[in-house]
Motif scaffolding. Structure first.
Motif, PDB file in Angstrom:
ATOM      1  N   LEU B 392       0.923  -1.059   0.096  1.00 29.84           N
ATOM      2  CA  LEU B 392      -0.148  -0.124   0.041  1.00 29.84           C
ATOM      3  C   LEU B 392       1.054   1.272  -0.003  1.00 29.84           C
ATOM      4  CD1 LEU B 392      -3.203   0.263   0.178  1.00 29.84           C
ATOM      5  CD2 LEU B 392      -2.825   0.817   2.716  1.00 29.84           C
ATOM      6  N   THR B 393       1.157   1.779  -1.178  1.00 30.97           N
ATOM      7  CA  THR B 393       1.948   2.808  -1.176  1.00 30.97           C
ATOM      8  C   THR B 393       1.447   3.957  -1.640  1.00 30.97           C
ATOM      9  OG1 THR B 393       2.945   2.413  -3.164  1.00 30.97           O
ATOM     10  CG2 THR B 393       4.224   1.588  -1.271  1.00 30.97           C
ATOM     11  N   LEU B 394       1.702   5.062  -1.326  1.00 28.87           N
ATOM     12  CA  LEU B 394       1.241   6.550  -1.778  1.00 28.87           C
ATOM     13  C   LEU B 394       1.251   6.794  -3.329  1.00 28.87           C
ATOM     14  CD1 LEU B 394      -0.129   8.935  -0.431  1.00 28.87           C
ATOM     15  CD2 LEU B 394       1.852   9.743  -0.115  1.00 28.87           C
ATOM     16  N   LEU B 400      -7.851   6.473  -3.059  1.00 30.30           N
ATOM     17  CA  LEU B 400      -8.138   7.337  -2.066  1.00 30.30           C
ATOM     18  C   LEU B 400      -7.265   8.673  -2.162  1.00 30.30           C
ATOM     19  CD1 LEU B 400      -7.466   4.608   0.550  1.00 30.30           C
ATOM     20  CD2 LEU B 400      -9.498   5.372  -0.237  1.00 30.30           C
ATOM     21  N   SER B 401      -7.935   9.621  -1.617  1.00 34.08           N
ATOM     22  CA  SER B 401      -7.291  10.998  -1.514  1.00 34.08           C
ATOM     23  C   SER B 401      -6.122  10.825  -0.632  1.00 34.08           C
ATOM     24  CB  SER B 401      -8.016  12.094  -1.011  1.00 34.08           C
ATOM     25  OG  SER B 401      -8.241  12.062   0.372  1.00 34.08           O
ATOM     26  N   THR B 402      -4.983  11.735  -0.617  1.00 30.49           N
ATOM     27  CA  THR B 402      -4.012  11.421   0.297  1.00 30.49           C
ATOM     28  C   THR B 402      -4.230  11.425   1.714  1.00 30.49           C
ATOM     29  OG1 THR B 402      -2.619  12.770  -1.546  1.00 30.49           O
ATOM     30  CG2 THR B 402      -1.735  12.576   0.745  1.00 30.49           C
ATOM     31  N   PHE B 405      -5.756   8.361   2.494  1.00 26.56           N
ATOM     32  CA  PHE B 405      -4.795   6.992   2.328  1.00 26.56           C
ATOM     33  C   PHE B 405      -3.922   6.972   3.670  1.00 26.56           C
ATOM     34  CE2 PHE B 405      -0.438   6.096   1.521  1.00 26.56           C
ATOM     35  CZ  PHE B 405      -0.563   4.796   0.979  1.00 26.56           C
ATOM     36  N   LEU B 406      -3.588   8.305   4.049  1.00 28.95           N
ATOM     37  CA  LEU B 406      -2.632   8.411   5.170  1.00 28.95           C
ATOM     38  C   LEU B 406      -3.297   7.789   6.322  1.00 28.95           C
ATOM     39  CD1 LEU B 406      -0.795  11.785   4.410  1.00 28.95           C
ATOM     40  CD2 LEU B 406       0.259   9.562   4.365  1.00 28.95           C
ATOM     41  N   LYS B 409      -3.570   3.929   6.063  1.00 31.20           N
ATOM     42  CA  LYS B 409      -2.147   3.470   6.288  1.00 31.20           C
ATOM     43  C   LYS B 409      -1.691   3.354   7.586  1.00 31.20           C
ATOM     44  CE  LYS B 409       1.911   2.542   4.505  1.00 31.20           C
ATOM     45  NZ  LYS B 409       2.703   1.864   3.229  1.00 31.20           N
ATOM     46  N   ASP B 410      -1.957   4.348   8.486  1.00 33.67           N
ATOM     47  CA  ASP B 410      -1.790   4.590   9.872  1.00 33.67           C
ATOM     48  C   ASP B 410      -2.356   3.247  10.342  1.00 33.67           C
ATOM     49  OD1 ASP B 410      -0.064   6.053  11.818  1.00 33.67           O
ATOM     50  OD2 ASP B 410      -2.102   5.928  12.724  1.00 33.67           O
TER      51      ASP B 410
END
Lengths: 253, 768
Positions: B392-394, B400-402, B405-406, B409-410
């Motif tokens: 799952l990388t940016l 997803l929007s940034t 996504f962040l 991911k967290d």
């Protein structure tokens, strides 16, 4: 020469009540487009606070800061964020990377916030920058899997992604050994000279400051002196370092 | 010194301390309430049944009665302590008006009785045996609860006026699940009204040794005593009296168990965060040679104080709220003699909560052993392990929007951190959905199929076989009737395994028209097949496929058991068959009717009621609401309370969690801000984390609610007869409104909990 930053009579205090003390006492400073400025001074002299004030990361008590013709105190938190993200770059002493993301993701982070659709192009640009600073092979690494010097290079890539008008550095080599520090400074000088990006570095290391064309000396919240050097003179680094050390002794810093 | 450390610590984290205390208080309150209710219910019930001297065995009978033979039977049976035949003068509801309210639409059988001489006393609201004067009537307490009438009202029964002198508690017929209600009048008034109703007999026994009740029942049936009506024993009276409040207690127990878990979770969470905060100090203390037990003591003392204050608060709250919950028990059963034990058990329950919390805190503190002195002093924090979700990388994310996504991911990278909050959300969803589904299930029309009643609109019960044809003729020619079936109930003798004989009531007719739900097997289809109710099957030890022998018209005939079903009617002891029989008279006939247009139901019900004044016509919805109404409303109340509790828990825990997360993540927040992320960006990231965890929580919680929750609910419901059922889920409410409520709660809490993001200054957190 156009001025990218104009700071006039900046006052900034910390603490409450009796403990309140001025960290910046009516400081005025200007930075030209494409200029490389270093700020030196002992701990507590106000150099980092000055950087935070000029970059809009911290509000000032009084005075004025204008960036690219816009008065920062007139802007809201959102506009300030926008300016920092699109027109400024930052490199800190510690690498300030997010632990959840790999190196490449950390670098593209501020840029993809606005350009969700162009992720591929943005990633490509990041890869080029990584190659340029010598970490081209590490894009998928976690931030715990690379050295401090490599992280700092990644930090520089991140700062350059949006092609900023100015790059702020707060002791960017402070946590590195001398070899890594030299390499980082070479990269920064190159960026300044080749890309025309203005740089403002806060440092207490004469070797770092020697790369700058102008040095501001701070003590107790005011700029006590300022020296300027020609490009030519900067070629002889050792000589320049000696002169800076002499000046500091003279100023009692 | 400890005191000072603890006091400073609590003052510094007021918010967290208060929330933890609230959870402990809520857990303690619920456990204490459950304990108080259990003790009071059982005490009050025992008290009522002792004061009223509830019969151990009661045979209802309509038709002729041979008193001498009964007296002989009672005298010959050595286990009989006392015996009496009580008359119940069955009156049509339309003949009774209380104040301004007629009982014409009540589904209950109403009857007049006089006070009994030996046992089965009718008691007033102070638990005393009522002495009734001429012209007075005592009304079942259920009509006080639903405000049908009040003391001093004029009651008219078959044209005769009475004054409502008070309300009575009837230990055999108090429960709304019992389909008959007794009104108490004087001997003279009773004699006067004798011709206005039909007499039903209650043949009642008190035994010397109640444990031999089974033997007694067999004996009663085998000598062919009067048995034209339901048979009820002491145990069933007790169950029926306890059901409504028992279910309430079960729900409270369920919720209190979950709240205890949540309290533990939030303690774990705050404790771990605190250890994280104090990491360096703990390392230093360890390094300078303080013993682990000394360090543990500081934390234990702090939580002991929080748990103690929370427990005391919870106890006080339970004392305040117990009145409301005890109201029903007090009204129907009176005070419990041992109500002080209730408080004692409440205190014991709270002590248990306290001990559980302290044990748990102590076990969490074992973590101290793992703290590395070097790591603590060097880094000041535990080196958090993060899962690296490399795929799952940016740079490769598409949808997803940034910020979202962040956030996601967290959560994936720090799963351990989010587990606590996930568990709480799962529990909250569970607490919201299970009682709601339970309440829906019980109030749904199809639920009665699990209770031995088919899915039809009206039923007309006639106790006189001669009049059945008249009803059938009318129904058959009624164009609004889409289908109907006639069921005749007769009593037969059944051979038990030990060669003795017992009575069995069998409902004869076509069982395929309005099918009920079978817990095992199917409805009888051919002449030699029978289906048994749960209670009958277990008493006879029969399973599907077993043979059963009935005595019909003097001959023995064998039947195969094809199905087993739950039944709440007629004491739960029934059977179903399709064979024809002319050897014996029917006890009653029920004609079940389905109408083509449901809007006609109540109109038809009153029309038939007028037309067949000799029979009893009931609208099934009405029947369900009057029979299970109080149970349904208890569960409904419990389900609303559960929703409120779950939402409050969700908000508080999310708030707590977010505040701590923001405090923990100050550095990364400052970095983000320095890089040009706005406060809004960062809050969107936190909202994404919450919502992501919530979505998982809602899915897992809903799955659990529909599996484990259904099992739990089944065990509660089986306590009153329905052994198998599936949740009737209101999809809109369970899958849309409930998640929406949760999302709103989580969003509100996240928005409030992350407000401190704005106060985080870059300059203070990115220190060089």
């Amino acid at each position: 020469m156009n001025k990218i930053i104009i700071g006039e009579q900046i006052v900034k205090s910390f603490g409450e009540g009796k403990e309140r003390h001025k960290v910046l006492d009516r400081v005025s400073v200007e930075i030209n487009e494409g200029e490389f400025v270093a700020v030196m001074g002992p701990s507590g002299s106000g150099k980092t606070t000055l950087m935070f004030a000029l970059s809009g990361m911290d509000r000032i008590d009084s005075g004025k800061v204008a960036f690219d013709g816009v008065k920062l105190s007139d802007l809201g938190e959102k506009e300030l964020s926008d300016i920092r993200r699109t027109k400024m770059g930052f490199v800190f002493q510690q690498p300030t990377m997010l632990k959840n993301l790999n190196l490449l993701d950390n670098i593209i982070l501020p840029t993809v916030r606005d350009n969700r659709k162009n992720t591929t192009a943005i990633s490509e640009k990041a890869r080029k920058l990584m190659k340029r600073v010598g970490i081209g092979d590490f894009e998928k690494r976690d931030i715990t899997q690379v050295s401090g010097g490599q992280l700092q290079r990644a930090g520089i890539c991140r700062a350059l992604m949006n092609e900023p008008k100015i790059l702020f550095g707060d002791e960017p080599t402070g946590a590195l050994n001398s070899k890594s520090a030299d390499e980082i400074m070479n990269i920064l000088s190159e960026i300044n000279e080749d890309d025309g990006t203005a740089i403002m570095l806060v440092t207490h290391d004469a070797k770092v400051a020697a790369r700058a064309e102008r040095i501001l000396f701070m003590k107790d919240g005011i700029i006590v002196n300022e020296t300027k050097t020609s490009k030519f003179a900067r070629k002889n680094l050792e000589n320049r370092v000696e002169k800076i050390n002499l000046k500091m002794r003279e100023l009692g810093i | 010194m400890y005191n000072r450390i603890i006091r400073n610590d609590m003052l510094k984290s007021k918010f967290i301390t208060v929330i933890t205390m609230i959870f402990v208080a809520a857990a303690a309150m619920l456990v204490s309430l459950a304990a108080i209710l259990v003790v009071n219910l059982s005490g009050a019930l025992d008290n009522l049944m002792t004061q009223a001297k509830t019969p151990h065995f009661m045979q209802m009978h309509s038709g002729e009665i041979d008193r001498e033979r009964l007296v002989d039977f009672a005298e010959e049976n050595r286990n009989v302590d006392e015996f009496q035949v009580v008359e119940f003068l069955n009156m049509d509801g339309a003949q009774i008006t209380l104040g301004n309210n007629s009982l014409a639409h009540s589904v209950q059988d109403h009857g007049l009785s006089v006070q009994n001489k030996k046992f089965d006393y009718l008691l007033d609201l102070n638990g005393r045996i009522i002495n009734v004067s001429d012209g007075e009537v005592y009304v079942p307490v259920t009509y006080m609860k639903d405000n049908t009438t009040k003391v001093g009202d004029v009651a008219v029964i078959s044209g005769k006026e009475f004054i409502v002198a008070g309300f009575l508690r009837d230990s055999t017929m108090n429960s709304s699940l019992s389909s008959s209600k007794r009104f108490l009048v004087s001997n003279n008034d009773y004699a006067e009204l004798l011709g206005h109703g039909e007499i039903e007999y209650l043949i009642e026994f008190r035994l010397k040794d109640y444990s031999l009740i089974g033997e007694f029942e067999t004996m009663y049936a085998s000598v062919g005593m009067e048995a034209n009506g339901p048979t009820v024993t002491y145990a069933l009276f007790k169950t029926m009296n306890a059901i409504s409040d028992g279910m309430l207690i079960a729900v409270i127990l369920l919720v209190s168990g979950l709240v205890v878990v949540i309290a533990l979770m939030s303690i774990r969470f705050t404790l771990l965060a605190k250890i994280e905060d104090d990491y360096r100090e703990i390392g230093v203390m360890k390094a300078i040679g303080l013993r682990l037990s000394d360090i543990k003591k500081i934390y234990l003392a702090k939580y002991a104080l929080i748990a103690a204050i929370g427990s005391i608060l919870g106890f006080i709250l339970s004392i305040i709220f117990k009145g409301v919950l005890l109201e029903n028990i007090r009204l129907f059963m009176g005070e419990s003699e041992n109500s002080s034990y209730g408080l004692l058990f409440g205190v014991l329950g709270i002590l248990l909560v306290f001990l559980v919390i302290m044990t748990y805190v102590s076990s969490v503190l074992k973590r101290f052993r793992k703290i590395s002195v070097v790591e603590a002093i060097r880094f000041g924090t535990s080196q958090e392990k993060r899962a690296h979700v490399n795929r799952l990388t940016l740079s490769r994310r598409k949808l997803l929007s940034t910020n979202v996504f962040l956030g996601v991911k967290d959560v994936l990278a720090r799963k351990k951190l989010y587990v606590t909050s996930l568990v709480v959300l799962v529990i909250s969803v569970f607490i919201i959905i299970v009682p709601q589904n339970l309440s829906n299930t019980i109030s749904s029309k199809s639920f009665i199929q699990y209770m031995g009643i088919g899915h039809y609109d009206l039923h007309i019960q006639s106790n006189n076989p001669d009049q059945t044809d008249q009803i059938v003729n009318v129904i058959d020619s009624d164009h609004d009737v889409s289908k109907y079936v006639v069921m005749t109930t007769k009593t037969f003798k059944v051979k038990m395994n030990n060669e003795s004989e017992e009575n069995i009531k069998i409902e004869l007719g076509d069982h395929s028209i309005f099918p009920i739900a079978y817990s095992e097997g199917r409805a009888p289809a051919s002449e030699d097949e029978l289906a048994l109710s749960d209670i009958n099957a277990s008493e006879m030890g029969k399973k599907v496929g077993d043979m059963i022998t009935l005595e019909i018209g003097g001959d023995e005939e064998d039947f195969t058991v094809t199905g087993i079903y739950s039944d709440v009617t007629n004491g739960g002891k029934t059977a179903k068959g399709v064979f024809h029989d002319n050897s014996t008279n029917s006890i009653w006939t029920i004609i079940s009717v389905e109408l083509s247009d449901k809007s006609l139901v109540s109109g038809k019900a009153s029309m038939y009621a007028d037309e067949f004044d000799f029979a009893k016509t009931s609208d099934i919805d009405e029947y369900v609401s009057q029979t299970f109404g109080s149970t349904i409303s208890s569960i409904k109340t419990a389900s609303y309370v559960s929703i409120a509790i779950a939402l409050v828990i969700t908000i508080l825990v999310t708030l707590l969690f977010m505040k701590m997360l923001v405090a923990k993540d100050r550095y990364s927040i400052a970095v983000m801000k320095a890089l040009g992320f706005t406060n809004m960006d960062i809050r969107v990231q936190y909202v994404s984390r919450s919502v992501f965890v919530l979505i998982i929580g809602v899915i897992v919680g809903t799955l659990l609610a529909n599996t484990v929750g259904e099992m739990l609910a089944r065990s509660i419901i089986s306590s009153f007869g329905a052994s198998t059922f599936n949740f009737t889920v209101d999809p809109l409410s369970a899958y849309l409104f409930s998640p929406l409520m949760m999302i709103s709660a989580v969003l509100i809490a996240t928005i409030i909990g992350t407000s401190s993001v704005e106060k985080i200054k870059i300059s203070e957190n990115i220190k060089e």
